[in-house]
Enzyme design. Sequence first.
Site, PDB file in Angstrom:
ATOM      1  CE  LYS A  29      10.051  11.653  19.800  1.00 55.47           C
ATOM      2  NZ  LYS A  29      10.995  11.674  18.684  1.00 55.47           N
TER       3      LYS A  29
ATOM      4  CG  ASP B 110      12.814  13.935  20.781  1.00 52.89           C
ATOM      5  OD1 ASP B 110      11.795  14.630  20.980  1.00 52.89           O
ATOM      6  OD2 ASP B 110      12.880  13.058  19.900  1.00 52.89           O
TER       7      ASP B 110
ATOM      8  NE  ARG C 208      -5.583  38.420  13.642  1.00 50.61           N
ATOM      9  CZ  ARG C 208      -6.660  38.659  14.340  1.00 50.61           C
ATOM     10  NH1 ARG C 208      -6.566  39.185  15.536  1.00 50.61           N
ATOM     11  NH2 ARG C 208      -7.841  38.377  13.872  1.00 50.61           N
TER      12      ARG C 208
END
Length: 431
Positions: free
Chosen positions: A208, A204, A49
């Site tokens: 795809k 990768d 955060r």
Amino acid sequence: MTGRPLFVGIAGLGTVGGGVVRLLRQNAGVIAARAGRAVEVVAVSARDRGRDRGVDVGGMRWYDDPLGLVSDPGVDVVVEVIGGSGDPALGLVLAALRAGRAVVTANKALLALHGSALAAASEAAGAVLAFEAAVAGGIPVIKVLRESLAGNRIRRVAGILNGTCNYILTTMRERGREFADVLAEAQALGYAEADPSFDIDGIDAAHKLAILAALAFGRPIRFDDVHIEGIRNVTALDQSFARELGYRIKLLGIARQTEAGIESRVHPCMIPDAAPLARVDGVYNAVVVEGDFAGRVMLEGRGAGAGPTASSVVADLIDLARGRTTPVWGVDSGYLSEAPSVPIVAHTGAYYLRLMVVDRPGVIADVTCALRDAGVSLESMLQHGRSPGEAVPIVLVTHDTREAQMRAALDRIERLDSVLERPSLIRIEHA
Ligand SMILES: NC(=O)c1ccc[n+]([C@@H]2O[C@H](COP(=O)([O-])OP(=O)(O)OC[C@H]3O[C@@H](n4cnc5c(N)ncnc54)[C@H](OP(=O)(O)O)[C@@H]3O)[C@@H](O)[C@H]2O)c1
């Protein structure tokens, strides 16, 4: 434009998540006009955060646990840009879809490995799952395949799907440098990850390609059926022979309809200098789609980065705001094709074969005998100069042949004592 805004919750505030917040803010007016209503980020989730993200998330609801976005009744659509094929991304997307919440994701690994379960959850709950950003970043290839070319039977889809590999291969060719050297430079420049294996081993690109193949052929996604080879074994010597032969070496993902079924493969290819894909250099990506009525369509652009990827995420959000929806793989599940996958050994094509051999009489005859016995015919051969007794490279280019025959020949060639190193075999693609 008085309608209620589309309220968005974003899980992940890294490169892509930050880019989406920035784009929605910077182009708010034009986006609202195109969406018919405002598109507003109202809630976010990330791990830390306190981290400065370069974008102000002050007015948004914060969830340490991304599942908080699903239970927040003020969130219409969950944007998943955490990444990874397991939890929390998987659990989040499934929970959102099951709750009837629309999901936009850029996560190709998640879709490649769990696409069928996610599509089933999407259909069962009537909840949209959109993923334009998951393939080739800023290139709108999902929409083109699934919608713009929807009237065509797709015969083939082929593309340069990984910018890191394209950068490395381009730099090797232009500077005459070796793979390891260029990879180290790409890592220093931030073009390659510290652990580059997902990119350079072709995984990768295969994620795809599996997505593109499912869309192109209206078939359930089958990542395990993609044949995958990366670029680690491409050498400066192969690049120099490629240049001499009028080719460029590219890592392509190719999915093709054949008589026997669907062939899908990712591997280095020699493609003719004049082919449009050969001119796509550096970190750029490109996809060629061949439809029976449209013919060839080629799309080129940036395959990654905050801006291009956010552009695709926001296009999906605008579709959602307008109520434009499509089934995950372009057809309802009852209409998915059952076309089988074709293994790589059934592939037919031409091959480039480079050997390092001892320069002595009879060596070429041994090699050509092995090819002849396996039924492989030669188109051309290259050998430069002579160095009797020394190691010299020879290059053989075959006519179209079946992969199984090529492998049988290679098996015998590798065992010849005059062959000194592991041969380099690169498939030739003519388009
Ligand atoms: N980068 C690109 O150019 C690009 C292009 C196309 C597709 N994609 C895909 O987009 C997705 C995101 O990529 P990225 O490059 O933006 O990744 P990234 O920069 O590593 O950002 C990931 C974000 O997810 C947050 N996160 C991680 N674990 C979490 C958890 N348990 N709970 C909540 N938040 C968590 C991280 O929080 P902290 O910031 O607090 O650590 C970070 O903000 C991936 O699927 C990637 O394949 C990326």
